[in-house]
Design an enzyme around this catalytic site. Structure first.
Site, short mmCIF file in Angstrom:
data_model
loop_
_atom_site.label_atom_id
_atom_site.label_comp_id
_atom_site.label_asym_id
_atom_site.label_seq_id
_atom_site.Cartn_x
_atom_site.Cartn_y
_atom_site.Cartn_z
N LYS A 14 27.63 27.30 -41.47
CA LYS A 14 27.07 27.13 -40.11
C LYS A 14 27.95 26.21 -39.26
CE LYS A 14 22.24 27.54 -41.71
NZ LYS A 14 22.40 27.40 -43.16
N GLY A 55 17.04 33.49 -52.94
CA GLY A 55 17.41 32.46 -53.90
C GLY A 55 16.35 32.30 -54.97
N ARG A 56 15.36 31.43 -54.70
CA ARG A 56 14.40 31.02 -55.74
C ARG A 56 13.57 32.13 -56.38
NH1 ARG A 56 12.59 26.13 -52.06
NH2 ARG A 56 13.24 27.72 -50.57
N GLN A 96 9.36 28.00 -47.63
CA GLN A 96 9.60 28.91 -46.51
C GLN A 96 8.31 29.11 -45.73
OE1 GLN A 96 12.43 29.66 -45.58
NE2 GLN A 96 13.83 30.11 -47.25
N ASN A 130 38.76 24.32 -31.59
CA ASN A 130 39.96 24.26 -32.42
C ASN A 130 39.61 24.00 -33.89
OD1 ASN A 130 42.91 24.11 -32.78
ND2 ASN A 130 42.46 21.98 -33.31
N THR A 131 38.71 23.07 -34.14
CA THR A 131 38.33 22.74 -35.52
C THR A 131 37.65 23.92 -36.20
OG1 THR A 131 38.04 20.46 -34.82
CG2 THR A 131 37.02 21.07 -36.90
O1 C5P Z 1 15.06 32.34 -51.31
P1 C5P Z 1 15.24 30.87 -51.04
O2 C5P Z 1 14.20 30.30 -50.14
O3 C5P Z 1 15.43 30.06 -52.29
O4 C5P Z 1 16.66 30.84 -50.31
C1 C5P Z 1 16.86 30.11 -49.25
C2 C5P Z 1 18.31 30.15 -48.88
O5 C5P Z 1 18.43 30.67 -47.57
C3 C5P Z 1 18.86 28.74 -48.88
O6 C5P Z 1 20.18 28.76 -49.37
C4 C5P Z 1 18.79 28.34 -47.43
O7 C5P Z 1 19.83 27.47 -47.07
C5 C5P Z 1 18.97 29.68 -46.71
N1 C5P Z 1 18.35 29.69 -45.38
C6 C5P Z 1 16.98 29.53 -45.15
N2 C5P Z 1 16.47 29.58 -43.88
C7 C5P Z 1 17.26 29.76 -42.85
C8 C5P Z 1 18.64 29.93 -43.05
C9 C5P Z 1 19.14 29.89 -44.34
O8 C5P Z 1 16.22 29.34 -46.09
N3 C5P Z 1 16.73 29.85 -41.64
#
Ligand code: C5P
Length: 252
Positions: A67, A220-221, A200, A73-74
Protein backbone atom coordinates in the site's frame (compact mmCIF):
# COMPACT_ATOMS: atom_id res chain seq x y z
CA UNK A 1 -4.94 -10.76 -19.97
CA UNK A 2 -4.70 -10.67 -16.18
CA UNK A 3 -8.09 -12.15 -15.40
CA UNK A 4 -8.01 -15.41 -13.44
CA UNK A 5 -9.52 -18.19 -15.53
CA UNK A 6 -9.46 -21.00 -12.98
CA UNK A 7 -10.79 -21.14 -9.40
CA UNK A 8 -7.27 -21.70 -8.06
CA UNK A 9 -6.05 -18.49 -9.72
CA UNK A 10 -8.71 -16.50 -7.90
CA UNK A 11 -7.31 -17.31 -4.45
CA UNK A 12 -4.69 -15.00 -2.97
CA UNK A 13 -3.48 -16.56 0.28
CA UNK A 14 -2.39 -14.03 2.93
CA UNK A 15 0.98 -15.10 4.34
CA UNK A 16 0.53 -13.19 7.61
CA UNK A 17 3.48 -14.83 9.40
CA UNK A 18 6.86 -13.74 10.77
CA UNK A 19 9.41 -16.37 9.77
CA UNK A 20 10.82 -17.86 6.62
CA UNK A 21 10.23 -21.37 8.00
CA UNK A 22 6.49 -20.67 8.26
CA UNK A 23 6.54 -19.30 4.71
CA UNK A 24 8.25 -22.46 3.42
CA UNK A 25 5.74 -24.76 5.14
CA UNK A 26 2.67 -22.81 3.99
CA UNK A 27 3.82 -22.33 0.40
CA UNK A 28 4.77 -26.00 -0.05
CA UNK A 29 1.47 -27.10 1.49
CA UNK A 30 -0.83 -24.73 -0.39
CA UNK A 31 0.82 -24.07 -3.77
CA UNK A 32 -1.47 -26.53 -5.57
CA UNK A 33 -4.62 -24.88 -4.23
CA UNK A 34 -3.92 -21.14 -4.38
CA UNK A 35 -2.66 -19.09 -7.32
CA UNK A 36 -1.00 -16.21 -5.49
CA UNK A 37 0.65 -15.60 -2.12
CA UNK A 38 0.20 -12.21 -0.49
CA UNK A 39 3.12 -10.83 1.43
CA UNK A 40 2.93 -7.57 3.29
CA UNK A 41 4.57 -5.32 5.79
CA UNK A 42 4.52 -7.91 8.61
CA UNK A 43 6.57 -10.44 6.66
CA UNK A 44 8.85 -8.04 4.85
CA UNK A 45 9.80 -6.21 8.05
CA UNK A 46 10.73 -9.51 9.65
CA UNK A 47 12.43 -11.55 6.90
CA UNK A 48 12.92 -9.02 4.08
CA UNK A 49 12.70 -9.93 0.40
CA UNK A 50 13.83 -13.54 1.04
CA UNK A 51 10.15 -14.47 1.26
CA UNK A 52 9.78 -13.56 -2.43
CA UNK A 53 12.46 -16.05 -3.44
CA UNK A 54 10.90 -18.88 -1.41
CA UNK A 55 7.54 -18.38 -3.12
CA UNK A 56 9.08 -18.09 -6.57
CA UNK A 57 11.13 -21.28 -6.06
CA UNK A 58 7.85 -23.13 -5.48
CA UNK A 59 6.30 -21.59 -8.61
CA UNK A 60 3.89 -19.28 -6.74
CA UNK A 61 2.89 -15.78 -7.83
CA UNK A 62 3.29 -12.88 -5.45
CA UNK A 63 1.07 -9.99 -4.43
CA UNK A 64 3.08 -7.43 -2.48
CA UNK A 65 0.54 -5.67 -0.27
CA UNK A 66 2.68 -2.65 0.63
CA UNK A 67 0.00 0.00 0.00
CA UNK A 68 2.56 2.57 -1.14
CA UNK A 69 1.79 6.16 -0.15
CA UNK A 70 4.70 8.61 -0.45
CA UNK A 71 5.99 11.27 -2.83
CA UNK A 72 5.86 10.22 -6.51
CA UNK A 73 9.62 9.67 -6.89
CA UNK A 74 9.90 7.38 -3.85
CA UNK A 75 6.87 5.32 -4.85
CA UNK A 76 8.15 5.04 -8.43
CA UNK A 77 11.55 3.71 -7.27
CA UNK A 78 9.99 1.25 -4.81
CA UNK A 79 7.64 0.03 -7.57
CA UNK A 80 10.56 -0.47 -9.91
CA UNK A 81 12.39 -2.55 -7.28
CA UNK A 82 9.35 -4.76 -6.79
CA UNK A 83 9.07 -5.44 -10.51
CA UNK A 84 12.77 -6.38 -10.63
CA UNK A 85 12.11 -8.86 -7.81
CA UNK A 86 9.50 -10.52 -10.05
CA UNK A 87 6.43 -9.54 -8.05
CA UNK A 88 3.23 -10.03 -10.12
CA UNK A 89 0.81 -7.79 -8.20
CA UNK A 90 1.40 -4.78 -5.99
CA UNK A 91 -0.69 -1.90 -4.71
CA UNK A 92 -0.54 1.82 -4.08
CA UNK A 93 -2.86 3.92 -1.94
CA UNK A 94 -5.42 5.78 -4.01
CA UNK A 95 -5.20 8.54 -1.42
CA UNK A 96 -1.63 9.13 -2.66
CA UNK A 97 -3.17 11.00 -5.62
CA UNK A 98 -2.90 10.82 -9.40
CA UNK A 99 0.72 12.04 -9.72
CA UNK A 100 2.00 9.41 -7.33
CA UNK A 101 -0.06 6.66 -8.96
CA UNK A 102 0.91 7.64 -12.49
CA UNK A 103 4.63 7.69 -11.69
CA UNK A 104 4.43 4.24 -10.06
CA UNK A 105 2.56 2.86 -13.08
CA UNK A 106 4.99 4.39 -15.59
CA UNK A 107 8.14 3.33 -13.79
CA UNK A 108 6.90 -0.22 -13.10
CA UNK A 109 5.85 -0.78 -16.71
CA UNK A 110 9.05 0.75 -18.13
CA UNK A 111 11.23 -1.45 -15.94
CA UNK A 112 9.25 -4.56 -16.87
CA UNK A 113 9.62 -3.76 -20.58
CA UNK A 114 13.34 -2.96 -20.39
CA UNK A 115 14.10 -6.13 -18.45
CA UNK A 116 11.70 -8.28 -20.48
CA UNK A 117 9.78 -9.16 -17.32
CA UNK A 118 6.10 -9.99 -16.96
CA UNK A 119 3.95 -6.83 -16.94
CA UNK A 120 3.03 -6.13 -13.30
CA UNK A 121 -0.59 -5.87 -12.20
CA UNK A 122 -0.88 -2.59 -10.29
CA UNK A 123 -3.85 -2.12 -8.00
CA UNK A 124 -5.15 0.88 -6.09
CA UNK A 125 -6.17 0.45 -2.48
CA UNK A 126 -9.41 2.19 -1.66
CA UNK A 127 -10.31 3.62 1.75
CA UNK A 128 -9.10 1.20 4.45
CA UNK A 129 -11.81 -0.81 6.17
CA UNK A 130 -10.54 0.59 9.49
CA UNK A 131 -11.86 4.03 8.44
CA UNK A 132 -15.38 4.99 9.33
CA UNK A 133 -17.33 8.18 8.65
CA UNK A 134 -16.19 9.70 11.96
CA UNK A 135 -12.48 9.30 11.17
CA UNK A 136 -13.01 10.62 7.67
CA UNK A 137 -14.98 13.67 8.79
CA UNK A 138 -13.41 14.57 12.12
CA UNK A 139 -9.78 13.53 11.61
CA UNK A 140 -9.29 14.05 7.86
CA UNK A 141 -11.84 16.90 7.54
CA UNK A 142 -13.50 15.20 4.54
CA UNK A 143 -17.05 16.47 4.27
CA UNK A 144 -18.23 13.86 1.73
CA UNK A 145 -19.92 10.72 3.00
CA UNK A 146 -17.95 7.46 2.74
CA UNK A 147 -19.85 6.27 -0.30
CA UNK A 148 -19.22 9.47 -2.29
CA UNK A 149 -15.60 9.47 -1.17
CA UNK A 150 -14.93 5.89 -2.29
CA UNK A 151 -16.69 6.59 -5.60
CA UNK A 152 -14.22 9.45 -6.12
CA UNK A 153 -11.33 7.07 -5.36
CA UNK A 154 -12.68 4.54 -7.90
CA UNK A 155 -12.75 7.34 -10.52
CA UNK A 156 -9.17 8.21 -9.64
CA UNK A 157 -8.12 4.56 -10.05
CA UNK A 158 -9.77 4.43 -13.46
CA UNK A 159 -8.11 7.57 -14.77
CA UNK A 160 -4.63 6.98 -13.34
CA UNK A 161 -3.78 3.97 -15.49
CA UNK A 162 -4.12 1.30 -12.81
CA UNK A 163 -5.09 -2.27 -13.66
CA UNK A 164 -7.59 -2.57 -10.85
CA UNK A 165 -8.54 -1.94 -7.27
CA UNK A 166 -8.48 -3.61 -3.85
CA UNK A 167 -11.91 -3.05 -2.40
CA UNK A 168 -14.73 -4.58 -0.32
CA UNK A 169 -16.61 -7.19 -2.37
CA UNK A 170 -19.90 -5.30 -2.09
CA UNK A 171 -18.53 -2.44 -4.19
CA UNK A 172 -17.59 -4.75 -7.10
CA UNK A 173 -20.71 -4.19 -9.26
CA UNK A 174 -20.25 -0.40 -8.92
CA UNK A 175 -16.53 -0.65 -9.81
CA UNK A 176 -17.20 -2.82 -12.86
CA UNK A 177 -19.94 -0.42 -13.98
CA UNK A 178 -17.68 2.61 -13.61
CA UNK A 179 -14.40 1.13 -14.88
CA UNK A 180 -15.43 -1.72 -17.19
CA UNK A 181 -15.47 -5.52 -16.85
CA UNK A 182 -11.73 -5.85 -17.45
CA UNK A 183 -10.83 -3.65 -14.50
CA UNK A 184 -9.58 -6.05 -11.83
CA UNK A 185 -11.25 -6.23 -8.43
CA UNK A 186 -9.44 -7.94 -5.55
CA UNK A 187 -11.30 -8.34 -2.25
CA UNK A 188 -10.36 -9.21 1.32
CA UNK A 189 -12.80 -10.19 4.11
CA UNK A 190 -13.86 -13.40 2.39
CA UNK A 191 -15.39 -15.98 4.72
CA UNK A 192 -16.95 -19.34 3.82
CA UNK A 193 -20.04 -20.05 5.95
CA UNK A 194 -18.11 -22.68 7.97
CA UNK A 195 -15.31 -20.35 9.07
CA UNK A 196 -14.88 -17.87 11.91
CA UNK A 197 -15.37 -14.18 11.05
CA UNK A 198 -12.40 -12.97 13.25
CA UNK A 199 -11.97 -9.17 13.22
CA UNK A 200 -13.42 -8.62 9.74
CA UNK A 201 -16.59 -6.53 9.71
CA UNK A 202 -18.40 -6.87 6.41
CA UNK A 203 -17.64 -10.42 5.25
CA UNK A 204 -18.72 -12.11 2.04
CA UNK A 205 -18.73 -15.82 1.14
CA UNK A 206 -16.65 -17.05 -1.83
CA UNK A 207 -19.93 -17.82 -3.63
CA UNK A 208 -21.28 -14.29 -3.15
CA UNK A 209 -17.90 -12.84 -4.17
CA UNK A 210 -18.06 -14.74 -7.48
CA UNK A 211 -21.68 -13.60 -7.96
CA UNK A 212 -20.62 -9.99 -7.37
CA UNK A 213 -17.94 -10.31 -10.07
CA UNK A 214 -14.85 -10.34 -7.82
CA UNK A 215 -11.71 -11.42 -9.71
CA UNK A 216 -9.34 -12.22 -6.85
CA UNK A 217 -10.12 -13.10 -3.21
CA UNK A 218 -7.62 -12.46 -0.43
CA UNK A 219 -8.08 -15.28 2.07
CA UNK A 220 -5.97 -15.80 5.17
CA UNK A 221 -7.29 -17.18 8.47
CA UNK A 222 -10.07 -19.42 7.09
CA UNK A 223 -7.15 -21.47 5.69
CA UNK A 224 -4.24 -20.67 8.00
CA UNK A 225 -6.20 -21.23 11.25
CA UNK A 226 -7.97 -24.39 10.06
CA UNK A 227 -7.07 -27.69 11.74
CA UNK A 228 -6.38 -29.10 8.28
CA UNK A 229 -5.22 -26.27 6.00
CA UNK A 230 -5.21 -28.30 2.80
CA UNK A 231 -8.80 -29.50 3.35
CA UNK A 232 -9.89 -25.93 4.08
CA UNK A 233 -8.22 -24.68 0.88
CA UNK A 234 -9.82 -27.50 -1.13
CA UNK A 235 -13.28 -26.70 0.29
CA UNK A 236 -12.90 -23.05 -0.74
CA UNK A 237 -11.62 -24.08 -4.15
CA UNK A 238 -14.64 -26.34 -4.69
CA UNK A 239 -17.01 -23.58 -3.59
CA UNK A 240 -15.44 -21.09 -6.02
CA UNK A 241 -15.44 -23.63 -8.86
CA UNK A 242 -19.13 -24.35 -8.36
CA UNK A 243 -19.99 -20.66 -8.16
CA UNK A 244 -18.02 -19.99 -11.37
CA UNK A 245 -19.86 -22.79 -13.17
CA UNK A 246 -23.22 -21.46 -12.00
CA UNK A 247 -22.27 -17.93 -13.03
CA UNK A 248 -21.24 -19.03 -16.52
CA UNK A 249 -24.47 -21.07 -16.96
CA UNK A 250 -26.44 -17.94 -16.10
CA UNK A 251 -24.63 -16.04 -18.85
CA UNK A 252 -25.49 -18.61 -21.56
O1 C5P B 1 -8.73 -13.72 5.68
P1 C5P B 1 -8.04 -12.83 6.66
O2 C5P B 1 -8.96 -11.90 7.38
O3 C5P B 1 -7.13 -13.55 7.60
O4 C5P B 1 -7.06 -11.98 5.72
C1 C5P B 1 -6.93 -10.69 5.86
C2 C5P B 1 -5.84 -10.20 4.95
O5 C5P B 1 -6.39 -9.25 4.07
C3 C5P B 1 -4.77 -9.52 5.78
O6 C5P B 1 -3.50 -9.81 5.23
C4 C5P B 1 -5.12 -8.07 5.68
O7 C5P B 1 -3.99 -7.24 5.71
C5 C5P B 1 -5.79 -7.99 4.29
N1 C5P B 1 -6.74 -6.88 4.20
C6 C5P B 1 -7.90 -6.77 4.96
N2 C5P B 1 -8.77 -5.72 4.79
C7 C5P B 1 -8.51 -4.78 3.92
C8 C5P B 1 -7.36 -4.87 3.12
C9 C5P B 1 -6.50 -5.94 3.29
O8 C5P B 1 -8.16 -7.62 5.81
N3 C5P B 1 -9.39 -3.80 3.74
Amino acid sequence: MNKPMKAKDKIVFALDVNTIDEVKILVKELKDYVGTFKIGLQLVTSVGPDAIKVIQDEGGKIFFDGKFHDIPNTVAKASSNLVKHGVTFFNVHLQGGSKMIASAVKEARDVARKNELEKPVILGTSLLSSFGQRTLTEELCVSKNIDEYTTKLIELAKFSGLDGIVSPANDTPKIKKMCGEDFIVMCPAIRPTWSVVNDQIRVVTPTDAVKAGVDYMVIGRPISMAKDRVSAAKLILDEIEEAMENASELMI
